[in-house]
Design a protein around this motif. Structure first.
Motif, PDB file in Angstrom:
ATOM      1  N   GLY A 149      10.255  10.693   7.477  1.00 17.04           N
ATOM      2  CA  GLY A 149       8.828  10.753   7.195  1.00 17.04           C
ATOM      3  C   GLY A 149       8.376   9.932   6.012  1.00 17.04           C
ATOM      4  O   GLY A 149       7.171   9.807   5.768  1.00 17.04           O
ATOM      5  N   SER A 150       9.303   9.365   5.270  1.00 21.70           N
ATOM      6  CA  SER A 150       8.934   8.579   4.094  1.00 21.70           C
ATOM      7  C   SER A 150       8.430   7.194   4.496  1.00 21.70           C
ATOM      8  O   SER A 150       8.704   6.704   5.597  1.00 21.70           O
ATOM      9  N   VAL A 151       7.704   6.592   3.592  1.00 20.17           N
ATOM     10  CA  VAL A 151       7.159   5.249   3.794  1.00 20.17           C
ATOM     11  C   VAL A 151       7.741   4.350   2.714  1.00 20.17           C
ATOM     12  O   VAL A 151       7.487   4.551   1.523  1.00 20.17           O
ATOM     13  N   ALA A 152       8.553   3.380   3.118  1.00 20.75           N
ATOM     14  CA  ALA A 152       9.235   2.498   2.163  1.00 20.75           C
ATOM     15  C   ALA A 152       8.648   1.091   2.258  1.00 20.75           C
ATOM     16  O   ALA A 152       8.827   0.399   3.262  1.00 20.75           O
ATOM     17  N   LEU A 153       7.944   0.685   1.213  1.00 23.27           N
ATOM     18  CA  LEU A 153       7.328  -0.628   1.155  1.00 23.27           C
ATOM     19  C   LEU A 153       7.812  -1.347  -0.092  1.00 23.27           C
ATOM     20  O   LEU A 153       8.608  -0.818  -0.872  1.00 23.27           O
ATOM     21  N   THR A 154       7.336  -2.553  -0.292  1.00 22.46           N
ATOM     22  CA  THR A 154       7.610  -3.295  -1.521  1.00 22.46           C
ATOM     23  C   THR A 154       6.302  -3.840  -2.077  1.00 22.46           C
ATOM     24  O   THR A 154       5.304  -3.966  -1.354  1.00 22.46           O
ATOM     25  N   ALA A 155       6.319  -4.144  -3.348  1.00 23.23           N
ATOM     26  CA  ALA A 155       5.159  -4.742  -4.010  1.00 23.23           C
ATOM     27  C   ALA A 155       5.634  -5.908  -4.862  1.00 23.23           C
ATOM     28  O   ALA A 155       6.599  -5.761  -5.625  1.00 23.23           O
ATOM     29  N   ARG A 156       4.968  -7.039  -4.728  1.00 21.40           N
ATOM     30  CA  ARG A 156       5.309  -8.204  -5.531  1.00 21.40           C
ATOM     31  C   ARG A 156       4.183  -8.540  -6.498  1.00 21.40           C
ATOM     32  O   ARG A 156       3.010  -8.490  -6.138  1.00 21.40           O
ATOM     33  N   ALA A 157       4.574  -8.853  -7.713  1.00 18.15           N
ATOM     34  CA  ALA A 157       3.635  -9.346  -8.721  1.00 18.15           C
ATOM     35  C   ALA A 157       4.040 -10.762  -9.087  1.00 18.15           C
ATOM     36  O   ALA A 157       5.223 -11.121  -9.021  1.00 18.15           O
ATOM     37  N   TRP A 158       3.068 -11.573  -9.468  1.00 14.18           N
ATOM     38  CA  TRP A 158       3.342 -12.890 -10.030  1.00 14.18           C
ATOM     39  C   TRP A 158       3.156 -12.822 -11.535  1.00 14.18           C
ATOM     40  O   TRP A 158       2.146 -12.312 -12.007  1.00 14.18           O
ATOM     41  N   ALA A 159       4.140 -13.306 -12.263  1.00 10.69           N
ATOM     42  CA  ALA A 159       4.100 -13.302 -13.716  1.00 10.69           C
ATOM     43  C   ALA A 159       4.078 -14.733 -14.244  1.00 10.69           C
ATOM     44  O   ALA A 159       4.762 -15.603 -13.710  1.00 10.69           O
ATOM     45  N   VAL A 160       3.307 -14.956 -15.279  1.00 14.19           N
ATOM     46  CA  VAL A 160       3.202 -16.271 -15.906  1.00 14.19           C
ATOM     47  C   VAL A 160       3.393 -16.115 -17.417  1.00 14.19           C
ATOM     48  O   VAL A 160       2.955 -15.138 -18.012  1.00 14.19           O
ATOM     49  N   ARG A 161       4.073 -17.084 -18.013  1.00 21.64           N
ATOM     50  CA  ARG A 161       4.236 -17.074 -19.470  1.00 21.64           C
ATOM     51  C   ARG A 161       4.128 -18.490 -19.997  1.00 21.64           C
ATOM     52  O   ARG A 161       4.403 -19.471 -19.286  1.00 21.64           O
ATOM     53  N   GLY A 162       3.727 -18.600 -21.233  1.00 16.25           N
ATOM     54  CA  GLY A 162       3.662 -19.889 -21.916  1.00 16.25           C
ATOM     55  C   GLY A 162       3.754 -19.662 -23.414  1.00 16.25           C
ATOM     56  O   GLY A 162       3.798 -18.504 -23.869  1.00 16.25           O
ATOM     57  N   VAL A 163       3.786 -20.732 -24.151  1.00 15.24           N
ATOM     58  CA  VAL A 163       3.922 -20.643 -25.612  1.00 15.24           C
ATOM     59  C   VAL A 163       2.766 -21.378 -26.254  1.00 15.24           C
ATOM     60  O   VAL A 163       2.426 -22.510 -25.868  1.00 15.24           O
ATOM     61  N   ARG A 164       2.158 -20.741 -27.261  1.00 18.06           N
ATOM     62  CA  ARG A 164       1.106 -21.431 -28.010  1.00 18.06           C
ATOM     63  C   ARG A 164       1.753 -22.471 -28.924  1.00 18.06           C
ATOM     64  O   ARG A 164       2.583 -22.140 -29.757  1.00 18.06           O
ATOM     65  N   PRO A 165       1.373 -23.746 -28.759  1.00 19.57           N
ATOM     66  CA  PRO A 165       1.958 -24.789 -29.616  1.00 19.57           C
ATOM     67  C   PRO A 165       1.667 -24.552 -31.095  1.00 19.57           C
ATOM     68  O   PRO A 165       0.646 -23.932 -31.439  1.00 19.57           O
TER      69      PRO A 165
END
Length: 261
Positions: free
Chosen positions: A245-261
């Motif tokens: 009876g369980s519902v097994a799904l997945t979730a994807r996130a997009w992550a972004v990173r950078g550096v302040r010069p």
């Protein structure tokens, strides 16, 4: 006109806050910020990302900023050790260069001007600071929402205009990368973070959509009960259910990173 609602922290936690915490647990170590640094969490909501910063990054301090007093009330109760202040992503209540790491979880798509918000995050970052964010992959990888909007479209075609997958161009890697580069950040990188989202039953899956917090629940709450029930019926037929009876799904996130010069 959108029906996004952000007021009740408990309902938001049941809907996506609990899944954001799992993304944050992978996101924070990926940033590689040394211990003893000052962190700023933009659009902190109920404190999912803030909590992970405290648990995983050994920060000197963490400040969370959000426009929702309801969410901030939940964050203050649930995340001791951080400071929370009201404010918007495009006008942060901090000095220039106040943080060594400026982060945001699941907020960028909902600010009125993402370009202004990115610029404001850079302003708040010290030279050499990490500036990073994550958003749901509403277009493809956030399965619970993809199933919901597909079911809703079959019952109420007008609701398709509120689908986050079409509303938010920043739910894809290339627009995120371009936003960070346009803000003047260096060493920009984007990655996907996928987590399991397992529900004990279909009712456990459906119930958070009734909480009224966020885009899909806000839309659902505005419908008459008969249409809500029609969406529930279609959704129950299309969501994959295991033998227990369980519902097994997945979730994807997009992550972004950078550096302040």
């Amino acid at each position: 006109m959108t029906l996004d609602v952000w007021a009740r922290g408990d309902a938001y936690e049941a809907y996506v806050g609990r899944w954001s915490r799992r993304v944050a647990a992978e996101f924070v170590p990926w940033l590689g910020v040394p211990a003893g640094r000052r962190w700023l969490d933009v659009g902190c909501g109920t404190g999912a990302l803030t909590r992970s910063v405290l648990d995983l990054a050994a920060p000197a301090s963490v400040v969370g900023v959000d426009p929702s007093e309801g969410f901030l009330s939940t964050a203050r109760a649930e995340v001791p050790g951080a400071t929370f202040s009201p404010g918007s992503a495009d006008s942060l209540p901090v000095d220039d260069g106040a943080a060594d790491a400026v982060v945001s979880g699941l907020a960028l798509n909902f600010v009125p001007d993402a370009t202004a918000a990115a610029a404001e995050s850079v302003r708040a970052a010290a030279p050499g600071a990490v500036v990073a964010a994550y958003v749901w992959d509403y277009a493809e990888g956030m399965q619970m929402m993809r199933h919901f909007w597909a079911a809703a479209a079959g019952v109420d075609p007008a609701g398709a205009a509120l689908d986050e997958g079409t509303r938010f161009p920043l739910c894809r890697p290339d627009p995120l990368r371009r936003l960070w580069l346009a803000a003047g950040l260096a060493d920009v990188d984007v990655r996907g973070i996928e987590i399991p989202t397992v529900f004990a039953s279909f009712d456990d899956f459906w119930r958070p959509f009734l909480g009224g917090q966020g885009a899909a629940p806000g839309y659902l709450a505005a419908l008459p009960p008969s249409r809500q029930e029609a969406i529930r019926t279609v959704l129950r037929d299309r969501v994959p259910t295991r033998a227990d009876g369980s519902v097994a799904l997945t979730a994807r996130a997009w992550a972004v990173r950078g550096v302040r010069p």
